[in-house]
Design a protein around this motif. Structure first.
Motif, PDB file in Angstrom:
ATOM      1  N   LEU A   1      37.056  54.123  40.096  1.00 41.12           N
ATOM      2  CA  LEU A   1      37.799  52.941  39.356  1.00 41.12           C
ATOM      3  C   LEU A   1      38.157  53.563  38.006  1.00 41.12           C
ATOM      4  CD1 LEU A   1      35.614  49.919  40.605  1.00 41.12           C
ATOM      5  CD2 LEU A   1      37.797  50.499  41.246  1.00 41.12           C
ATOM      6  N   ASN A   2      39.432  53.193  37.738  1.00 41.01           N
ATOM      7  CA  ASN A   2      40.022  53.635  36.301  1.00 41.01           C
ATOM      8  C   ASN A   2      39.759  52.344  35.229  1.00 41.01           C
ATOM      9  OD1 ASN A   2      42.063  51.777  36.692  1.00 41.01           O
ATOM     10  ND2 ASN A   2      43.437  53.216  37.658  1.00 41.01           N
ATOM     11  N   THR A   3      39.668  52.710  34.063  1.00 46.40           N
ATOM     12  CA  THR A   3      39.493  51.614  33.143  1.00 46.40           C
ATOM     13  C   THR A   3      40.877  51.054  32.614  1.00 46.40           C
ATOM     14  OG1 THR A   3      39.383  53.398  31.356  1.00 46.40           O
ATOM     15  CG2 THR A   3      37.365  52.490  32.382  1.00 46.40           C
ATOM     16  N   GLY A   4      41.410  50.297  33.534  1.00 46.09           N
ATOM     17  CA  GLY A   4      42.914  50.144  32.931  1.00 46.09           C
ATOM     18  C   GLY A   4      42.738  48.615  32.238  1.00 46.09           C
ATOM     19  N   ALA A   5      44.040  48.054  32.072  1.00 45.51           N
ATOM     20  CA  ALA A   5      44.164  47.049  30.925  1.00 45.51           C
ATOM     21  C   ALA A   5      43.423  45.803  31.151  1.00 45.51           C
ATOM     22  CB  ALA A   5      45.781  46.455  30.796  1.00 45.51           C
ATOM     23  N   TRP A   6      43.013  45.634  32.505  1.00 45.25           N
ATOM     24  CA  TRP A   6      42.269  44.433  33.138  1.00 45.25           C
ATOM     25  C   TRP A   6      40.549  44.848  33.113  1.00 45.25           C
ATOM     26  CZ3 TRP A   6      44.748  40.209  31.769  1.00 45.25           C
ATOM     27  CH2 TRP A   6      45.990  39.916  31.732  1.00 45.25           C
ATOM     28  N   ALA A   7      40.240  45.974  32.956  1.00 45.84           N
ATOM     29  CA  ALA A   7      38.876  46.349  33.037  1.00 45.84           C
ATOM     30  C   ALA A   7      38.008  45.727  32.290  1.00 45.84           C
ATOM     31  CB  ALA A   7      38.717  47.740  32.380  1.00 45.84           C
ATOM     32  N   PHE A   8      38.225  44.719  31.133  1.00 47.79           N
ATOM     33  CA  PHE A   8      37.306  43.799  30.617  1.00 47.79           C
ATOM     34  C   PHE A   8      36.874  42.631  31.341  1.00 47.79           C
ATOM     35  CE2 PHE A   8      41.420  41.775  29.728  1.00 47.79           C
ATOM     36  CZ  PHE A   8      41.469  40.706  29.895  1.00 47.79           C
ATOM     37  N   LEU A   9      37.620  42.336  32.704  1.00 46.80           N
ATOM     38  CA  LEU A   9      37.338  41.391  33.417  1.00 46.80           C
ATOM     39  C   LEU A   9      36.461  41.672  34.669  1.00 46.80           C
ATOM     40  CD1 LEU A   9      40.956  39.586  33.886  1.00 46.80           C
ATOM     41  CD2 LEU A   9      38.838  38.804  32.562  1.00 46.80           C
ATOM     42  N   ARG A  10      35.960  43.069  34.691  1.00 47.58           N
ATOM     43  CA  ARG A  10      35.474  43.429  35.856  1.00 47.58           C
ATOM     44  C   ARG A  10      34.018  43.408  35.716  1.00 47.58           C
ATOM     45  NH1 ARG A  10      36.496  49.531  36.260  1.00 47.58           N
ATOM     46  NH2 ARG A  10      38.766  48.556  36.371  1.00 47.58           N
ATOM     47  N   PRO A  11      33.169  43.052  34.571  1.00 51.26           N
ATOM     48  CA  PRO A  11      31.855  42.805  34.725  1.00 51.26           C
ATOM     49  C   PRO A  11      31.352  41.724  35.298  1.00 51.26           C
ATOM     50  CG  PRO A  11      32.395  43.509  32.330  1.00 51.26           C
ATOM     51  CD  PRO A  11      33.526  43.547  33.367  1.00 51.26           C
ATOM     52  N   PHE A  12      32.223  40.619  35.375  1.00 57.46           N
ATOM     53  CA  PHE A  12      31.989  39.400  36.284  1.00 57.46           C
ATOM     54  C   PHE A  12      32.914  39.169  37.200  1.00 57.46           C
ATOM     55  CE2 PHE A  12      30.290  36.793  32.161  1.00 57.46           C
ATOM     56  CZ  PHE A  12      28.933  37.610  32.050  1.00 57.46           C
ATOM     57  N   SER A  13      32.194  38.617  38.374  1.00 57.84           N
ATOM     58  CA  SER A  13      32.932  38.279  39.640  1.00 57.84           C
ATOM     59  C   SER A  13      33.906  37.033  39.215  1.00 57.84           C
ATOM     60  CB  SER A  13      32.043  38.067  40.631  1.00 57.84           C
ATOM     61  OG  SER A  13      31.400  36.656  40.548  1.00 57.84           O
ATOM     62  N   PRO A  14      34.911  36.946  39.939  1.00 51.78           N
ATOM     63  CA  PRO A  14      35.559  35.468  39.733  1.00 51.78           C
ATOM     64  C   PRO A  14      34.985  34.225  39.958  1.00 51.78           C
ATOM     65  CG  PRO A  14      36.988  37.399  41.173  1.00 51.78           C
ATOM     66  CD  PRO A  14      35.386  37.730  40.846  1.00 51.78           C
ATOM     67  N   ALA A  15      33.898  34.116  40.789  1.00 51.21           N
ATOM     68  CA  ALA A  15      33.226  33.103  40.753  1.00 51.21           C
ATOM     69  C   ALA A  15      32.400  32.754  39.706  1.00 51.21           C
ATOM     70  CB  ALA A  15      32.567  33.030  42.239  1.00 51.21           C
ATOM     71  N   LEU A  16      31.896  33.873  39.163  1.00 41.76           N
ATOM     72  CA  LEU A  16      31.090  33.832  37.759  1.00 41.76           C
ATOM     73  C   LEU A  16      31.989  33.436  36.492  1.00 41.76           C
ATOM     74  CD1 LEU A  16      28.275  33.944  36.482  1.00 41.76           C
ATOM     75  CD2 LEU A  16      28.644  36.481  36.322  1.00 41.76           C
ATOM     76  N   TRP A  17      33.294  34.058  36.490  1.00 39.35           N
ATOM     77  CA  TRP A  17      34.069  33.691  35.660  1.00 39.35           C
ATOM     78  C   TRP A  17      34.493  32.211  35.635  1.00 39.35           C
ATOM     79  CZ3 TRP A  17      34.624  35.942  31.297  1.00 39.35           C
ATOM     80  CH2 TRP A  17      34.597  37.427  31.002  1.00 39.35           C
ATOM     81  N   GLY A  18      34.710  31.581  36.546  1.00 38.24           N
ATOM     82  CA  GLY A  18      35.007  30.076  36.790  1.00 38.24           C
ATOM     83  C   GLY A  18      34.181  29.130  36.587  1.00 38.24           C
ATOM     84  N   VAL A  19      32.741  29.522  37.023  1.00 40.04           N
ATOM     85  CA  VAL A  19      31.740  28.508  36.774  1.00 40.04           C
ATOM     86  C   VAL A  19      31.375  28.697  35.267  1.00 40.04           C
ATOM     87  CG1 VAL A  19      29.413  28.242  37.330  1.00 40.04           C
ATOM     88  CG2 VAL A  19      30.935  28.808  39.075  1.00 40.04           C
ATOM     89  N   THR A  20      31.528  29.668  34.722  1.00 43.47           N
ATOM     90  CA  THR A  20      31.098  29.796  33.190  1.00 43.47           C
ATOM     91  C   THR A  20      32.234  29.158  32.580  1.00 43.47           C
ATOM     92  OG1 THR A  20      30.148  32.089  33.609  1.00 43.47           O
ATOM     93  CG2 THR A  20      30.793  31.594  31.626  1.00 43.47           C
ATOM     94  N   ALA A  21      33.447  29.328  32.547  1.00 46.26           N
ATOM     95  CA  ALA A  21      34.564  28.360  32.047  1.00 46.26           C
ATOM     96  C   ALA A  21      34.080  26.948  32.272  1.00 46.26           C
ATOM     97  CB  ALA A  21      35.773  28.883  32.425  1.00 46.26           C
ATOM     98  N   ALA A  22      33.877  26.594  33.426  1.00 43.21           N
ATOM     99  CA  ALA A  22      33.658  25.086  33.783  1.00 43.21           C
ATOM    100  C   ALA A  22      32.432  24.782  32.774  1.00 43.21           C
ATOM    101  CB  ALA A  22      33.568  24.812  35.098  1.00 43.21           C
TER     102      ALA A  22
END
Length: 908
Positions: A581-602
């Motif tokens: 896996l390369n460290t592209g422009a959106w690599a900063f989002l990779r530590p959390f899963s989408p579900a975890l990002w959504g629940v954290t924001a809520a």
């Protein structure tokens, strides 16, 4: 007054007539119906071991019955004895002669063979036969309803032998038996009892029932000596049995390693022999286990034993059959007494079926039917008294209640008892009658016997088998592999095999305390891997005596053969290609899963709203126009992520919520920082396949190794169609198919056993294992069911594992330079919601409770305000007025001047 002589005669005659009529129909009917004599027959071989003691016991029992006024009460019991000489024809003749007389029952026959011959006569003429020594289990009540066994059936004796075999852990038994109804049916009962214990009779040798030649016995025992099993059960008559022991000693078969068990024929001879047999005969039976019918110790038994010694002068011992013969007479006496009490009449009638033989020289028409036979039989089966053998009572299948046996061990010039067997509690060192008062306990932990001195004068329990000394080598099948030859392979142009599996087998064989001659037989052409299920099934056909190799222990194979202890861990694993896996422009989002990002924001937004509600009435920072308040909520919640919020909560509830939330933010920050650091500093590998469920849900082809059980498991157990399964024959084919991928004719993954995959990965670093192993299994050596070699080799494999030799053999063949694992983690460490749900739940509960408490305070104030307003106006407020009051309470600014003055005073 005077009477003439004629008058006196007339009066006396009238009185006799009247009195005879009254008495015949009145109160002394039972007395006149009891005969002066009741005749009973007895059929047994007087000159046999059992017959000699039975004759004395029966005669003494008749004396005791006739001298006892409480039994038969004036009726004399007479027993007429017929000598059958253990001959079915002579027994039949004796029975026919009894049927011509007024015999109400017959004691006997002694022999099971004679019983099968003459019991049809009993059925026809309804005369009960009571045998104290016919132990054949097939003399069943359904076939012979007028046969009553007053001793113990061999069915129980064979069950006792089977439980002894199971107790010592033996699996195979050789039976030497007399080839007649007694021997065959007893052996059949033993076969059934052993099957219940997962044991079996491996060889059966029959002996003629008459005189037998020594050379015949010699031929039988020579065959037995060449066999695997060393547990021998002898079920015969005394003459043949002693000859077997004599020949066995001559052939060296009474030495160390052998187990001899004799049925109760031997104990009856030893008990009735006084003194015991000659030293030569006893030397030929050293270490033999013998069963004897158990009779409880009692005062009456001890008194009869002393009386017996006086009767015989010590020349004839008392055995259990003498005691059963004695009790049989008493049983019959009690039954006849009950029969007469019930109004039974001893009468006989001609059999209409025999009238056709009238006038013949055989005089068969002279035989008569006992009219009271059914009633007498019923009285016999209802008997219940205590005799010399214990309680005499019948269970529904007409067997004596509480069958039990003594287990004795012949040592020196005598024998000692090592325990008991009973149908109630199994094997024990406590007399069965002691255990009858306790709950039954047949658990293996409760089975116990004292130590035995075995043949060869050893106390070490025999293994029960040896490798057969018949000059034949074991044919051991070995898969002739094409790939992964580190595990097993054939040296070209030789019969020599090498590899990890071969070295483990040879090391285990060398540990065994005996030699095992064997030869390896290759299976397969060497151009492709053979089918392992086929090679294992060849054991069941006898083509192979065992299979050695990388054989996985799976259910389908285990149904047909038996495996040793696993010597290598196995199980199917999924092999997949991986990419970095390369460290592209959106690599900063990779530590959390989408579900975890959504629940954290809520949760950020939810906490901001809760704090705003709690602080709005008392904190100026949370007041103002709606637009500014919305910005304040968003700013406050987001600024807590960096601990830079300038709004300070003033309420207690607000502070509690903020403390919990700041702790949650701390955990989220730390986790995110660690995950992001790992992404930028450690190489991340990725595969779309996560486990077996990913494969099952897809449509791409899946590879498996030729000959492996993986194809059957994936198709039948997982449900993957065969059309998706592709056979691969070598590690090179694995790599090629995986790199091509499903779109270019390759496969999406390879499913194979873990040892092969680990060896593959030692030289192919572009691939990885994903998911968990399934199913959990191992590699073992396969042998026929009940093969003792399986147990010994399992023990040897455990020894190799414990002393480290197994690991050294593994390292020799399998361990190579593995790819480094520091930078080869497949992308599977992304944080998911399940890692934080507990923390989020605590925060949510605290926020909810704080909001509920705040809402309760508002409702309390609202009710007070409504009450004041109603009192001042004198009327109930409208709904719109109440709603305005509630909104004004929520939105109004609470006066904090008193709190501020108090705070300033504290600051001074």
């Amino acid at each position: 007054m005077s009477y003439s002589r004629m008058d006196v005669i007339w009066v006396l005659s009238l009185w006799l007539i009247l009195s005879s009529g009254v008495l015949s129909n009145g109160m002394i009917k039972n007395v006149s119906s009891r005969p002066a004599v009741v005749k009973v027959g007895a059929i047994f071989a007087i000159d046999s071991t059992i017959g000699r003691v039975a004759k004395i016991a029966i005669e003494e029992a008749v004396k005791d019955v006739n001298s006892n006024s409480s039994v038969l009460r004036g009726t004399k019991l007479v027993v007429k004895i017929h000598n059958s000489n253990c001959n079915g024809f002579l027994g039949m003749v004796g029975a026919l002669r009894f049927m011509e007389t007024d015999i109400v029952a017959v004691i006997g026959p002694q022999s099971s063979v004679v019983a099968h011959t003459i019991l049809n006569v009993a059925n026809e003429l309804k005369t009960p036969f009571l045998s104290f020594s016919a132990t054949d289990p097939t003399l069943a009540s359904l076939q012979f309803p007028y046969f009553v066994r007053t001793t113990q059936s061999d069915m129980y004796q064979m069950t006792a032998i089977a439980e002894i075999v199971e107790y010592y852990g033996w699996k195979q038994v050789i039976v030497i038996y007399v080839d007649d109804e007694y021997g065959r049916n007893g052996m059949s009962a033993l076969d059934d009892a052993l099957a219940d214990s997962l044991c079996r009779v491996s060889y059966k040798a029959g002996i003629p029932p008459g005189d037998v030649d020594r050379s015949f016995i010699m031929d039988i025992l020579v065959k037995v000596a060449l066999m695997e099993s060393r547990v021998i059960v002898l079920h015969a008559y005394p003459a043949a049995g002693f000859l077997v022991f004599s020949v066995a000693r001559y052939l060296g078969m009474m030495g160390d390693g052998y187990v001899w068990m004799a049925t109760d024929w031997l104990s009856s001879v030893l008990d009735s022999s006084s003194p015991l047999h000659s030293q030569t005969r006893m030397d030929s039976m050293q270490g033999v286990l013998v069963l004897r019918q158990h009779t409880p110790d009692s005062k009456s038994k001890r008194e009869f034993s002393a009386r017996w010694n006086n009767l015989t002068g010590g020349s004839l011992g008392l055995n259990s059959y003498a005691l059963y013969a004695y009790d049989t007479v008493w049983l019959l006496a009690h039954a006849i007494d009950s029969f007469l009490d019930q109004g039974g009449v001893i009468s006989f009638s001609n059999d209409s079926k025999l009238q056709a033989f009238r006038g013949s020289k055989l005089h068969l028409d002279a035989m008569v039917i006992f009219d009271g036979g059914p009633l007498l039989l019923k009285s016999i089966l209802k008997s219940d008294f205590v005799g010399l053998t214990g309680q005499v009572k019948f269970i529904p299948d007409r067997c004596i209640i509480s069958p039990a046996y003594d287990i004795i061990n012949i040592v020196g010039t005598g024998f000692h008892q090592i325990g008991y067997w009973s149908n109630y509690s199994g094997l024990s060192t406590v007399p069965p009658e002691t255990l009858y008062s306790r709950p039954p306990n047949r658990s293996s932990a409760n089975q116990r016997l004292y130590d035995v001195i075995w043949p060869g004068n050893t106390v070490r329990n025999p293994r029960g088998w040896v490798f057969p000394n018949n000059g034949r080598q074991l044919r051991i099948g070995v898969p002739n592999r094409f790939s992964y030859k580190e595990f097993v392979s054939q040296v070209p142009n030789t019969n020599i095999f090498k590899g990890f599996c071969i070295d483990v087998f040879i090391a285990a064989i060398n540990i065994l305390p005996y030699a095992v001659p064997f030869q390896f037989i290759p299976y397969g052409d060497g151009h492709e891997n053979p089918n392992y299920t086929e090679i294992v099934n060849l054991i069941t056909t006898g083509f192979f005596d065992g299979v050695v190799g990388d054989i996985a222990i799976v259910t389908d194979r285990k149904r047909n053969v038996e495996f040793t202890q696993p010597y290598a861990a196995s199980g199917l694993v999924i092999l997949v290609p991986v990419r970095e896996l390369n460290t592209g422009a959106w690599a900063f989002l990779r530590p959390f899963s989408p579900a975890l990002w959504g629940v954290t924001a809520a949760l950020f937004l939810f906490v901001g709203i809760v704090v705003w509600v709690l602080e709005h009435r008392i904190n100026d920072e949370f007041r103002g126009p709606p637009k500014e308040q919305l910005i304040t909520v968003l700013w406050f919640s987001l600024s807590t992520l960096f601990f830079s919020h300038k709004e300070k909560p003033m309420s207690t509830l607000g502070r509690i919520v903020l403390i919990i939330w700041l702790f949650v933010v701390l955990i989220i920050n730390s986790s995110y920082t660690a995950g992001l650091t790992s992404i930028f500093t450690v190489k991340q590998l990725y595969s779309p396949i996560k486990g077996i469920e990913s494969l099952k849900d897809g449509d791409d082809p899946i590879g498996y190794q030729v000959g492996s059980f993986a194809e059957h498991y994936l198709n039948n157990e997982i449900g993957i169609p065969k059309s998706r399964l592709k056979a691969l024959g070598s590690p090179e084919e694995y790599a090629t198919a995986l790199l091509k991928g499903p779109k270019k004719g390759g496969v999406t993954a390879v499913v194979d056993e873990r040892p092969y995959v680990e060896l593959f990965l030692s030289s192919h670093c572009k691939f990885r294992i994903v998911g968990q192993a399934f199913p959990k299994s191992g590699w073992g050596f396969a042998f026929p069911r009940d093969s003792p070699l399986t147990i010994d080799l399992s023990t040897a494999i455990l020894t190799l594992s414990e002393n480290g030799d197994l690991q050294r053999i593994h390292d020799k063949w399998v361990t190579k330079n593995l790819c480094t694992t520091d930078d080869t983690e497949i992308e599977s460490n992304r944080l998911h919601l399940r890692s934080f749900w507990g923390l989020f739940l605590i925060c949510g509960i605290v926020c909810f409770l704080a909001f509920v408490i705040y809402l309760g305070q508002i409702i309390h104030k609202y009710r007070a305000a409504v009450a004041v307003e109603s009192a001042s106006n004198g009327q109930v407020s409208s709904h719109s007025r109440r709603l305005q009051t509630l909104i004004s309470l929520i939105d109004e600014k609470k006066d904090q001047s008193r709190r501020d003055r108090k705070r300033r005073k504290l600051d001074r």
